[in-house]
Design an enzyme around this catalytic site. Structure first.
Site, PDB file in Angstrom:
ATOM      1  N   LYS A  16       0.142  -7.087   5.556  1.00 59.04           N
ATOM      2  CA  LYS A  16      -0.553  -7.475   4.315  1.00 59.04           C
ATOM      3  C   LYS A  16      -0.098  -6.654   3.113  1.00 59.04           C
ATOM      4  CE  LYS A  16      -4.641  -6.339   5.765  1.00 59.04           C
ATOM      5  NZ  LYS A  16      -4.344  -5.803   7.100  1.00 59.04           N
ATOM      6  N   ARG A  91     -13.103  -8.555   4.159  1.00 61.94           N
ATOM      7  CA  ARG A  91     -12.891  -8.213   5.567  1.00 61.94           C
ATOM      8  C   ARG A  91     -14.111  -8.568   6.412  1.00 61.94           C
ATOM      9  NH1 ARG A  91      -8.800  -4.024   4.687  1.00 61.94           N
ATOM     10  NH2 ARG A  91      -7.909  -3.313   6.651  1.00 61.94           N
ATOM     11  N   ARG A 130       4.666   4.199  10.966  1.00 61.40           N
ATOM     12  CA  ARG A 130       4.218   4.613   9.630  1.00 61.40           C
ATOM     13  C   ARG A 130       3.595   6.012   9.693  1.00 61.40           C
ATOM     14  NH1 ARG A 130       0.143   0.868   6.287  1.00 61.40           N
ATOM     15  NH2 ARG A 130      -1.357   1.557   7.837  1.00 61.40           N
ATOM     16  N   ARG A 136      -0.689   8.980   7.485  1.00 60.15           N
ATOM     17  CA  ARG A 136      -2.031   8.526   7.111  1.00 60.15           C
ATOM     18  C   ARG A 136      -3.034   8.910   8.188  1.00 60.15           C
ATOM     19  NH1 ARG A 136      -2.560   2.367   5.042  1.00 60.15           N
ATOM     20  NH2 ARG A 136      -4.243   2.331   6.569  1.00 60.15           N
ATOM     21  N   ARG A 147      -9.425   0.158  14.916  1.00 58.73           N
ATOM     22  CA  ARG A 147      -9.276  -0.744  13.753  1.00 58.73           C
ATOM     23  C   ARG A 147      -8.993  -2.167  14.222  1.00 58.73           C
ATOM     24  NH1 ARG A 147      -4.751   2.616  11.102  1.00 58.73           N
ATOM     25  NH2 ARG A 147      -4.411   0.836   9.728  1.00 58.73           N
TER      26      ARG A 147
HETATM   27  P1  B4P Z   1       0.771  -3.255   6.547  1.00 56.10           P
HETATM   28  O1  B4P Z   1       0.257  -4.229   7.531  1.00 56.10           O
HETATM   29  O2  B4P Z   1       1.363  -3.816   5.302  1.00 56.10           O
HETATM   30  O3  B4P Z   1      -0.417  -2.221   6.359  1.00 56.10           O
HETATM   31  P2  B4P Z   1      -1.759  -2.288   5.552  1.00 56.10           P
HETATM   32  O4  B4P Z   1      -1.837  -3.462   4.638  1.00 56.10           O
HETATM   33  O5  B4P Z   1      -1.795  -0.982   4.910  1.00 56.10           O
HETATM   34  O6  B4P Z   1      -2.889  -2.559   6.606  1.00 56.10           O
HETATM   35  P3  B4P Z   1      -4.182  -1.832   7.042  1.00 56.10           P
HETATM   36  O7  B4P Z   1      -5.079  -2.943   7.458  1.00 56.10           O
HETATM   37  O8  B4P Z   1      -3.787  -0.857   8.077  1.00 56.10           O
HETATM   38  O9  B4P Z   1      -4.790  -0.959   5.870  1.00 56.10           O
HETATM   39  P4  B4P Z   1      -5.769  -1.081   4.625  1.00 56.10           P
HETATM   40  O10 B4P Z   1      -5.185  -0.180   3.613  1.00 56.10           O
HETATM   41  O11 B4P Z   1      -6.023  -2.501   4.210  1.00 56.10           O
HETATM   42  O12 B4P Z   1       1.943  -2.360   7.122  1.00 56.10           O
HETATM   43  C1  B4P Z   1       1.835  -1.459   8.168  1.00 56.10           C
HETATM   44  C2  B4P Z   1       3.192  -0.837   8.509  1.00 56.10           C
HETATM   45  O13 B4P Z   1       4.032  -1.816   9.089  1.00 56.10           O
HETATM   46  C3  B4P Z   1       3.965  -0.286   7.308  1.00 56.10           C
HETATM   47  O14 B4P Z   1       4.528   0.943   7.662  1.00 56.10           O
HETATM   48  C4  B4P Z   1       5.040  -1.304   7.036  1.00 56.10           C
HETATM   49  O15 B4P Z   1       6.235  -0.757   6.504  1.00 56.10           O
HETATM   50  C5  B4P Z   1       5.286  -1.873   8.436  1.00 56.10           C
HETATM   51  N1  B4P Z   1       5.689  -3.258   8.387  1.00 56.10           N
HETATM   52  C6  B4P Z   1       5.141  -4.243   7.639  1.00 56.10           C
HETATM   53  N2  B4P Z   1       5.774  -5.417   7.859  1.00 56.10           N
HETATM   54  C7  B4P Z   1       6.745  -5.147   8.810  1.00 56.10           C
HETATM   55  C8  B4P Z   1       7.730  -5.956   9.480  1.00 56.10           C
HETATM   56  N3  B4P Z   1       7.870  -7.276   9.231  1.00 56.10           N
HETATM   57  N4  B4P Z   1       8.513  -5.364  10.395  1.00 56.10           N
HETATM   58  C9  B4P Z   1       8.397  -4.048  10.660  1.00 56.10           C
HETATM   59  N5  B4P Z   1       7.496  -3.231  10.062  1.00 56.10           N
HETATM   60  C10 B4P Z   1       6.682  -3.779   9.144  1.00 56.10           C
HETATM   61  O16 B4P Z   1      -7.167  -0.502   5.151  1.00 56.10           O
HETATM   62  C11 B4P Z   1      -7.347   0.833   5.589  1.00 56.10           C
HETATM   63  C12 B4P Z   1      -8.830   1.144   5.824  1.00 56.10           C
HETATM   64  O17 B4P Z   1      -9.582   1.050   4.576  1.00 56.10           O
HETATM   65  C13 B4P Z   1      -9.601   0.210   6.760  1.00 56.10           C
HETATM   66  O18 B4P Z   1      -9.429   0.554   8.126  1.00 56.10           O
HETATM   67  C14 B4P Z   1     -11.070   0.422   6.267  1.00 56.10           C
HETATM   68  O19 B4P Z   1     -11.628   1.613   6.766  1.00 56.10           O
HETATM   69  C15 B4P Z   1     -10.915   0.559   4.776  1.00 56.10           C
HETATM   70  N6  B4P Z   1     -11.067  -0.732   4.070  1.00 56.10           N
HETATM   71  C16 B4P Z   1     -10.106  -1.348   3.321  1.00 56.10           C
HETATM   72  N7  B4P Z   1     -10.566  -2.529   2.834  1.00 56.10           N
HETATM   73  C17 B4P Z   1     -11.847  -2.650   3.294  1.00 56.10           C
HETATM   74  C18 B4P Z   1     -12.822  -3.676   3.164  1.00 56.10           C
HETATM   75  N8  B4P Z   1     -12.592  -4.796   2.461  1.00 56.10           N
HETATM   76  N9  B4P Z   1     -14.034  -3.502   3.769  1.00 56.10           N
HETATM   77  C19 B4P Z   1     -14.287  -2.382   4.455  1.00 56.10           C
HETATM   78  N10 B4P Z   1     -13.398  -1.378   4.630  1.00 56.10           N
HETATM   79  C20 B4P Z   1     -12.179  -1.507   4.063  1.00 56.10           C
END
Ligand code: B4P
Length: 191
Positions: A16, A91, A130, A136, A147
């Protein structure tokens, strides 16, 4: 490509954040990530950050109340008027309903929900990689698995919610970042 009010859905590590940044750049609209906003609040030690820190480190969801407030404020900013990429929000069903209310108040609505599909072992491997690069606090194996459990319980029901509304478009999240980016742009362009 006419869609500009876009939300991204997918398990942790589904791509995402990665695809949101690329898409926002391509379409010239803001990338709104609740995860990034919460991490910034943790670093700045704001009241929201102090409350969110332990919850995020445990792999749980921050309260709907906090997240709805920060996302609502951000969506009310002027630059979001021309469109936005919502990354990681909503979410929960309560957040999805709140989003509908926020958008209705500004006379708007979502154009589509892009859902990234990718298998769970692949996302664990991506997030562990990552962890080596970014360190992180929530990218360790135990928290990643929590998660993913939280995603299945609280967030996966949104797939049916958006499908019922005719907004759901699935995007295969496997392959390189460039391949997924092409699939994302193809999905927005329609069949
Ligand atoms: P991504 O999948 O892009 O990671 P993310 O968006 O940061 O997802 P995540 O769900 O973990 O975190 P968020 O910040 O929303 O990429 C992950 C890794 O994979 C990267 O290193 C990337 O380079 C690699 N990658 C991506 N595509 C690839 C591909 N095609 N091939 C190989 N590698 C690839 O949320 C974090 C925390 O915040 C949550 O757990 C929660 O506690 C809180 N939070 C955020 N929003 C919330 C909400 N709406 N409600 C409640 N809590 C919330």
């Amino acid at each position: 490509m006419t869609h500009t009010r876009i939300m991204l859905l997918g398990a942790p590590g589904a791509g995402k954040g990665t695809q949101a940044a690329l898409l926002a750049d391509k379409l010239g609209i803001p990338h709104i990530s609740t995860g990034d906003m919460l991490r910034a609040a943790v670093v700045a030690e704001t009241p929201v950050g102090l409350e969110a820190k332990a919850v995020m480190e445990a792999g749980k969801l921050v309260s709907d109340e906090i997240v709805i407030a920060i996302a609502g404020e951000r969506l009310a900013e002027e630059d979001a008027g021309k469109g936005f990429i919502l990354d990681g929000f909503p979410r929960t069903l309560a957040q999805a309903e709140a989003l509908e209310g926020v958008l209705a108040r500004i006379g708007s609505g979502l154009d589509c929900c892009l859902a990234f599909t990718v298998d769970s072992e692949e996302v664990v491997q991506r997030l562990l990689k990552r962890a080596e690069i970014e360190g992180r606090a929530d990218d360790n194996e135990e928290t990643i698995r929590e998660r993913m459990r939280v995603y299945d319980d609280m967030t996966a029901p949104l797939l049916a919610h958006y499908e019922k509304r005719g907004l759901l478009v699935e995007v295969p999240g496997r392959g390189t970042i460039e391949e997924v980016s092409e699939a994302t742009i193809g999905a927005l362009a329609g069949p």
